[in-house]
Design a protein around this motif. Structure first.
Motif, mmCIF file in Angstrom:
data_model
loop_
_atom_site.group_PDB
_atom_site.id
_atom_site.type_symbol
_atom_site.label_atom_id
_atom_site.label_comp_id
_atom_site.label_asym_id
_atom_site.label_seq_id
_atom_site.Cartn_x
_atom_site.Cartn_y
_atom_site.Cartn_z
ATOM 1 N N CYS A 166 5.008 -5.670 2.078
ATOM 2 C CA CYS A 166 5.263 -4.253 1.797
ATOM 3 C C CYS A 166 4.007 -3.563 1.256
ATOM 4 N N GLU A 167 3.308 -4.233 0.352
ATOM 5 C CA GLU A 167 2.077 -3.659 -0.198
ATOM 6 C C GLU A 167 1.055 -3.396 0.901
ATOM 7 N N SER A 168 0.927 -4.351 1.824
ATOM 8 C CA SER A 168 -0.060 -4.220 2.900
ATOM 9 C C SER A 168 0.330 -3.116 3.881
ATOM 10 N N GLU A 169 1.626 -3.013 4.187
ATOM 11 C CA GLU A 169 2.081 -1.953 5.081
ATOM 12 C C GLU A 169 1.868 -0.580 4.438
ATOM 13 N N ILE A 170 2.133 -0.486 3.134
ATOM 14 C CA ILE A 170 1.927 0.782 2.437
ATOM 15 C C ILE A 170 0.445 1.123 2.384
ATOM 16 N N ASP A 171 -0.396 0.113 2.139
ATOM 17 C CA ASP A 171 -1.845 0.331 2.120
ATOM 18 C C ASP A 171 -2.316 0.865 3.472
ATOM 19 N N GLN A 172 -1.762 0.315 4.544
ATOM 20 C CA GLN A 172 -2.127 0.797 5.876
ATOM 21 C C GLN A 172 -1.655 2.235 6.077
ATOM 22 N N TYR A 173 -0.441 2.515 5.606
ATOM 23 C CA TYR A 173 0.126 3.850 5.813
ATOM 24 C C TYR A 173 -0.663 4.915 5.050
ATOM 25 N N VAL A 174 -0.973 4.644 3.780
ATOM 26 C CA VAL A 174 -1.714 5.651 2.996
ATOM 27 C C VAL A 174 -3.169 5.739 3.468
ATOM 28 N N GLY A 175 -3.618 4.719 4.210
ATOM 29 C CA GLY A 175 -4.979 4.729 4.751
ATOM 30 C C GLY A 175 -5.057 5.250 6.171
ATOM 31 N N LYS A 176 -3.953 5.829 6.666
ATOM 32 C CA LYS A 176 -3.973 6.381 8.026
ATOM 33 C C LYS A 176 -5.013 7.492 8.139
ATOM 34 N N TYR A 177 -5.606 7.591 9.343
ATOM 35 C CA TYR A 177 -6.618 8.595 9.656
ATOM 36 C C TYR A 177 -7.925 8.351 8.901
ATOM 37 N N GLN A 178 -8.058 7.134 8.373
ATOM 38 C CA GLN A 178 -9.307 6.722 7.733
ATOM 39 C C GLN A 178 -9.798 5.441 8.402
ATOM 40 N N ILE A 179 -11.102 5.218 8.340
ATOM 41 C CA ILE A 179 -11.676 3.993 8.893
ATOM 42 C C ILE A 179 -11.958 3.061 7.724
ATOM 43 N N ALA A 180 -11.120 2.050 7.579
ATOM 44 C CA ALA A 180 -11.216 1.138 6.435
ATOM 45 C C ALA A 180 -12.453 0.256 6.544
ATOM 46 N N SER A 181 -12.846 -0.307 5.410
ATOM 47 C CA SER A 181 -13.918 -1.303 5.426
ATOM 48 C C SER A 181 -13.396 -2.575 6.078
ATOM 49 N N LEU A 182 -14.307 -3.428 6.527
ATOM 50 C CA LEU A 182 -13.909 -4.694 7.138
ATOM 51 C C LEU A 182 -13.103 -5.535 6.151
ATOM 52 N N GLY A 183 -13.550 -5.591 4.907
ATOM 53 C CA GLY A 183 -12.862 -6.396 3.897
ATOM 54 C C GLY A 183 -11.443 -5.918 3.655
ATOM 55 N N ARG A 184 -11.270 -4.610 3.593
ATOM 56 C CA ARG A 184 -9.934 -4.064 3.348
ATOM 57 C C ARG A 184 -9.019 -4.342 4.536
ATOM 58 N N TYR A 185 -9.573 -4.206 5.736
ATOM 59 C CA TYR A 185 -8.790 -4.486 6.942
ATOM 60 C C TYR A 185 -8.324 -5.937 6.967
ATOM 61 N N LEU A 186 -9.218 -6.871 6.668
ATOM 62 C CA LEU A 186 -8.859 -8.295 6.717
ATOM 63 C C LEU A 186 -7.809 -8.633 5.665
ATOM 64 N N LYS A 187 -7.965 -8.059 4.476
ATOM 65 C CA LYS A 187 -6.962 -8.282 3.426
ATOM 66 C C LYS A 187 -5.611 -7.726 3.858
ATOM 67 N N ARG A 188 -5.648 -6.605 4.523
ATOM 68 C CA ARG A 188 -4.421 -5.940 4.981
ATOM 69 C C ARG A 188 -3.692 -6.788 6.027
ATOM 70 N N ILE A 189 -4.427 -7.328 7.001
ATOM 71 C CA ILE A 189 -3.746 -8.060 8.083
ATOM 72 C C ILE A 189 -3.227 -9.414 7.613
ATOM 73 N N ILE A 190 -3.897 -10.010 6.630
ATOM 74 C CA ILE A 190 -3.353 -11.255 6.081
ATOM 75 C C ILE A 190 -2.046 -10.961 5.349
ATOM 76 N N GLY A 191 -1.989 -9.825 4.661
ATOM 77 C CA GLY A 191 -0.752 -9.429 3.994
ATOM 78 C C GLY A 191 0.333 -9.013 4.966
ATOM 79 N N LYS A 192 -0.051 -8.328 6.050
ATOM 80 C CA LYS A 192 0.923 -7.848 7.030
ATOM 81 C C LYS A 192 1.456 -8.967 7.912
ATOM 82 N N THR A 193 0.556 -9.831 8.373
ATOM 83 C CA THR A 193 0.903 -10.795 9.420
ATOM 84 C C THR A 193 0.737 -12.239 8.966
ATOM 85 N N GLY A 194 -0.372 -12.540 8.313
ATOM 86 C CA GLY A 194 -0.634 -13.922 7.919
ATOM 87 C C GLY A 194 0.387 -14.479 6.958
#
Length: 312
Positions: free
Chosen positions: A142-170
């Motif tokens: 849930c935290e990762s999905e919310i982070d993605q949602y509030v980060g919409k229309y922005q280009i995240a850093s590589l580190g933030r993206y990787l942390k997000r996908i491990i939380g979302k999918t991993g």
């Protein structure tokens, strides 16, 4: 996928019958809707991982199947909620619940499956301290999905993206494997290795999905493609293409604003090396998966993990 592993194939076939039996509801709509969405296909990778991990130890269907079903049902609940948020019209070639019926019924169906997953966990017979992995997974997801949602229309850093996908999918792949290991009474040290493997597999799996979203067509995938870009989500190929060519940032933002040419942007993402570089990151996670497999006790089923990693 499991043709070389008849035991796993047989267990998954038996699991499918078990899963269907657990989806019955006295409410006609829920009975039909949940069975349609849960049994509509999919690779069943998460329950397969639960079964494979458990086959490394003291295997018992009575413990393993409820654990595998809990993860699969939870995963389906998240897909229903994702489809609502993404305004998705199709999933696995079928109309989504929110599109076929309405958003309210889709929300309730997703919530119903969440409670069903929790009830299934209780049927594993595991002590509460052995089940915390799934509750933590739900929280992180849930935290990762919310982070993605509030980060919409922005280009995240590589580190933030990787942390997000491990939380979302991993995290769900990790939970599936760890629950399987715990139902089989494997040592904590082995359970942790399965968990780390799951996180890395999930990261590679999500990057693969992000690449397919850009490179595939809807007929092949059974769901809309270029959906992330249309929804204002910058996935790894986009992030890396902008890193390679800063001028693309303005083009990405034009597409996010509904003004740019999305197909021209895709061409530029590919030509700037975004796809190629994303493949490299995916392959790094694949190599990590293979290293974790080497740390596991070798059984007749360990090679099944190697095969599914190679599939990525």
């Amino acid at each position: 996928m499991w043709d070389n592993f008849p035991v796993i194939k047989d267990e998954l076939k038996a699991f499918e019958g078990y899963l269907e039996s657990k989806l019955s509801s006295r409410i006609g709509f829920l009975d039909k809707a949940t069975k349609n969405v849960v049994l509509s296909g999919g690779k069943r990778l998460r329950p397969a991982f639960t079964i494979i991990a458990a086959l490394h130890g003291d295997y018992s269907r009575e413990r393993v199947f409820p654990a595998a079903a809990a993860v699969e049902v939870l995963h389906t609940a998240t897909l229903i909620h994702d489809d609502i948020i993404d305004n998705a019209k199709t999933r696995r070639g079928q109309l989504t619940i929110s599109e076929k019926h309405n958003i309210n019924l889709a929300v309730y169906t997703g919530d119903y499956l969440l409670t069903k997953a929790l009830r299934l966990l209780l049927e594993t017979g595991l002590k509460p301290d052995k089940l915390e992995i799934l509750s933590r997974s739900i929280s992180l997801l849930c935290e990762s999905e919310i982070d993605q949602y509030v980060g919409k229309y922005q280009i995240a850093s590589l580190g933030r993206y990787l942390k997000r996908i491990i939380g979302k999918t991993g995290i769900l792949f990790s939970a599936a494997l760890m629950l399987g290991a715990r139902t089989a009474n494997l040592p904590d040290s082995v359970t942790r290795i399965f968990g780390r493997f799951g996180n890395c597999f999930g990261a590679a799996f999500q990057i693969r999905d992000d690449l397919l979203d850009i490179l595939s067509d809807q007929k092949t995938e059974g769901k809309p493609v270029l959906n992330d870009l249309r929804e204002g989500i910058a996935t790894l190929p986009v992030i890396l293409s902008v890193r390679n060519n800063k001028a693309l940032e303005a083009q990405v933002k034009e597409v996010f604003n509904g003004e740019g040419d999305i197909y021209e942007l895709v061409k530029n993402i590919i030509s700037s090396g975004g796809v190629k570089d994303a493949e490299k990151v995916k392959n790094k996670y694949i190599q990590k998966c293979k290293k974790y497999i080497e740390c596991l006790p070798r059984t007749a089923y360990t090679s099944a993990l190697e095969e599914v990693v190679n599939w990525l």
